[in-house]
Scaffold this motif. Structure first.
Motif, mmCIF file in Angstrom:
data_model
loop_
_atom_site.group_PDB
_atom_site.id
_atom_site.type_symbol
_atom_site.label_atom_id
_atom_site.label_comp_id
_atom_site.label_asym_id
_atom_site.label_seq_id
_atom_site.Cartn_x
_atom_site.Cartn_y
_atom_site.Cartn_z
ATOM 1 N N GLU A 1 0.589 1.378 -13.460
ATOM 2 C CA GLU A 1 0.319 2.459 -12.510
ATOM 3 C C GLU A 1 1.571 3.230 -12.108
ATOM 4 O O GLU A 1 1.507 4.092 -11.231
ATOM 5 N N TYR B 1 0.059 0.361 -4.399
ATOM 6 C CA TYR B 1 -0.925 -0.668 -4.769
ATOM 7 C C TYR B 1 -2.241 -0.400 -4.026
ATOM 8 O O TYR B 1 -2.243 -0.018 -2.855
ATOM 9 N N LYS B 2 -3.363 -0.616 -4.728
ATOM 10 C CA LYS B 2 -4.674 -0.422 -4.119
ATOM 11 C C LYS B 2 -4.920 -1.496 -3.037
ATOM 12 O O LYS B 2 -4.352 -2.579 -3.077
ATOM 13 N N LYS B 3 -5.815 -1.182 -2.112
ATOM 14 C CA LYS B 3 -6.060 -2.068 -0.972
ATOM 15 C C LYS B 3 -6.486 -3.474 -1.392
ATOM 16 O O LYS B 3 -5.958 -4.473 -0.889
ATOM 17 N N ASN B 4 -7.439 -3.554 -2.314
ATOM 18 C CA ASN B 4 -7.948 -4.866 -2.718
ATOM 19 C C ASN B 4 -6.869 -5.698 -3.411
ATOM 20 O O ASN B 4 -6.763 -6.904 -3.196
ATOM 21 N N LYS C 1 0.832 -1.207 0.000
ATOM 22 C CA LYS C 1 0.000 0.000 0.000
ATOM 23 C C LYS C 1 0.865 1.255 0.000
ATOM 24 O O LYS C 1 0.518 2.262 -0.633
ATOM 25 N N GLY D 1 -9.432 -3.474 2.656
ATOM 26 C CA GLY D 1 -10.175 -3.548 1.408
ATOM 27 C C GLY D 1 -11.512 -4.232 1.564
ATOM 28 O O GLY D 1 -11.888 -4.708 2.636
#
Length: 657
Positions: A347, A280-283, A276, A540
């Motif tokens: 990203e 990187y996104k939570k999910n 994170k 997430g």
């Protein structure tokens, strides 16, 4: 501050928070903590006794089978009723009178077997009144213990099977049988090695317990921190480095401990905050940890001890199973890493600064000797010709000796004592589940349910292999929901694998197929415990994390179908040259599958090209030279078009500037 160890990151997710998440998603971790120190010591001594008993009997020999297995089950049940409160809201610092009574009742079941063993054998499965009393006590205690440790799913399934055994005569069609009286079922479960004391408990009392104990000794020596630090040193600086660290560390630890949820919490508390932090996104961060932790259970050499059970059931050498499982497991992890890397590229995520990472040389100098027990174990299993049990005992001894090399890893007497205690505590969940599975498998054996189910699956599939595989996959995922990996394998191998064998599929191939999908229940919604635990750490959404985990694990969902159609992917019945060609084509196929799943390569991929990449991937992973050639042409064309699109996009950006 330099990440010389995992300590700094662990401070972001405290030990108390780890415990809270683990207890929320993993019933196995909800232990009592007694205020009474004397009672705490009694529980501790019982756990250590159980570990020492298994070490002693593994080296010097066990009592007769029924006595040995009954003692194993009884002590496990004693630990359950001492350590696990009956309800979540129950007080955890006191022992209720009824749990003390349950412990005495559990002990009585094995005491009776030891006292009247000759009588039990002489009666030949025809129980007398005392047999029925102690048999009924055992069945009820196993069901209650399973409820406390694993939740309601497994005991309810066992109860349904018990009812099926009694009322099967009233059923119509395929699953009808003559029906058995309660007395017959109890006698079968208690007096034979086909019920509670079945092969499942037999393996639990030998291979499983010893390898769980081995894992406990490795953890006490600092192996977990070593894997984290080594993964950081090797992959931390690369693009999307923390996610790759998660894959490496979780894969190694998951193979040893075989507990997906516990592995998610242990390793994820370190890796998820790092993922994170770099963007990187939570999910996605939670899904990486969940898929990597589950994959460890299909990764040789240990495979969470499932490989040893498979060897016992199939009657083939362990080395043959480990070799067969190796390439599919590596392809699974390659698929996960491919998507991780592409997501980081899409990203613009970077790794961790080199200044904040430990050096490989320093990590190896400080803890690299901890790899010796693993290498020694591999030598013993593959080349020594000694038994698996002897190999496990000797490796535990080697682990203690090797840990003495450096002060940072040296195990004190207290560490050894705690490893013996922790090993027994960790083994409780698997052993209880195996005992409950014994009830299910016992009824399946008594009534012929396994054969009926196999016939039903084949009939439903219309003897079409692909349809049968799909129905079997769904059955395995449903049967594996909420269960540890080893009981999941035992159930699926009993219930689902015979359907594939009936269609002419080799037994090893069929068993690997059902094992894969039983394991993947941990990341498949709606009951995806590994994904849910990861979401609990990342913050997430549980379901989105679960579906993202499935996407990351897509190679693992496809490869089992491919090795059913052509077992060259298992590197069996093939030459070295053929094996090398199959490996190379499968690697290309998995990478292209990752590209198609992520929808990015240099730039965003159009839908049509994604479909071409996906189709080419399947063809490349199919061991067929013609398909490989077609796929290679399609891949080259798709790559060329994608390169042109990326170059054009780059020129447009320059013009805009």
């Amino acid at each position: 501050m330099c990440l010389r160890s995992s300590q700094e990151t662990e401070e972001e997710y405290t030990e108390e928070q780890q415990k809270e998440v683990l207890e929320k998603y993993d019933n196995e971790s909800r232990f009592r903590v007694f205020d009474n120190k004397g009672l705490a010591w009694i529980v501790s001594l019982i756990a250590v006794f159980l570990s020492l008993y298994h070490l002693y009997t593994s080296y010097f020999g066990t009592p007769v089978t029924l006595q040995h297995r009954s003692l194993h089950v009884a002590i496990i049940l004693v630990l359950v009723f001492l350590l696990y409160p009956p309800l979540k809201r129950s007080k955890r610092h006191i022992l209720h009178w009824y749990d003390a009574l349950f412990t005495l009742m559990a002990l009585s079941t094995t005491v009776y077997v030891f006292i009247d063993y000759e009588g039990i054998i002489d009666r030949g499965g025809i129980p007398n009144s005392l047999d029925l009393v102690f048999g009924a006590i055992l069945v009820l205690l196993v069901l209650e213990a399973a409820r406390r440790v694993t939740g309601w799913g497994l005991p309810l399934l066992a109860i349904l099977f018990l009812l099926y055994g009694i009322f099967g005569r009233q059923m119509a069609g395929l699953f009808r049988h003559r029906g058995y009286a309660w007395e017959e079922i109890v006698g079968f479960m208690y007096q034979t090695t086909e019920g509670v004391y079945s092969t499942a408990i037999g393996v639990s009392a030998t291979y499983i317990f010893l390898f769980i104990l081995f894992g406990a000794f490795l953890q006490k020596s600092g192996m977990g921190q070593f894997f984290n630090d080594l993964a950081l040193a090797v992959a931390g600086q690369t693009k999307g480095g923390p996610a790759k660290v998660s894959v490496i560390a979780s894969g190694f630890l998951g193979s040893i401990n075989g507990a997906a949820v516990a592995n998610v919490v242990t390793t994820g508390s370190f890796t998820i905050p790092l993922m994170k932090k770099i963007g990187y996104k939570k999910n996605f961060a939670g899904a990486v940890e969940a898929s990597a932790s589950v994959g460890g259970q299909i990764l040789p050499p240990i495979m969470g001890a499932a490989a040893f059970i498979m060897a016992e059931i199939l009657g083939i050498p362990y080395s043959q199973i480990a070799l067969a499982a190796l390439l599919p497991a590596l392809l699974f992890y390659l698929g996960v890493i491919t998507q991780i890397h592409l997501r980081a590229s899409k990203e613009g995520l970077q790794g961790i600064s080199k200044d904040n990472l430990p050096a490989v040389k320093k990590v190896m100098a400080e803890r690299g000797h901890l790899l010796i027990p693993l290498l020694f174990l591999m030598y013993m299993l593959f080349f020594s010709g000694r038994t698996i049990i002897f190999s496990a005992i000797l490796t535990i001894l080697v682990t203690v000796i090797i840990s003495m090399i450096r002060k940072t890893t040296r195990m004190s007497f207290r560490d050894i004592y705690e490893a013996l205690e922790n090993g027994a505590r960790t083994a409780i969940a698997v052993a209880v589940a195996c005992a409950a599975v014994g009830l299910i498998v016992g009824i399946a054996t008594l009534t012929g349910f396994g054969i009926s189910l196999a016939n039903g699956i084949v009939t439903l599939g219309g003897e079409n292999l692909l349809l049968t595989l799909m129905f079997t996959m769904v059955a395995c995922i449903v049967l594996g929901m909420g269960l540890p990996s080893i009981p999941t394998y035992i159930i699926t191998s009993t219930m689902a694998a015979p359907a594939l064998v009936e269609l002419g599929i080799e037994a090893l191939v069929a068993h690997l197929f059902v094992f894969y999908f039983g394991i993947f229940a941990n990341i498949t919604p709606p009951v995806a415990l590994a994904s849910f635990a990861a979401a609990g750490i990342s913050g997430g959404n549980q379901m989105r994390t679960g579906f993202t985990s499935m996407k990351l694990a897509i190679a693992g969902f496809i490869v089992p179908y491919l090795f059913v159609y052509n077992d060259s992917l298992l590197l069996t019945n093939t030459t070295f040259g053929e094996g090398l060609l199959v490996t190379l084509s499968a690697i290309i196929g998995v990478v292209m599958l990752g590209v198609a799943a992520e929808g990015f390569l240099m730039t965003k991929i159009p839908v049509i090209l994604r479909a071409i990449f996906a189709g080419s991937a399947i063809l490349m992973m199919t061991p067929n030279l013609f398909y490989d050639a077609v796929a290679l042409i399609l891949v080259v064309l798709a790559l060329g078009i994608q390169w042109i699109l990326a170059k054009r996009q780059g020129l447009n950006k320059l013009k805009a500037i």
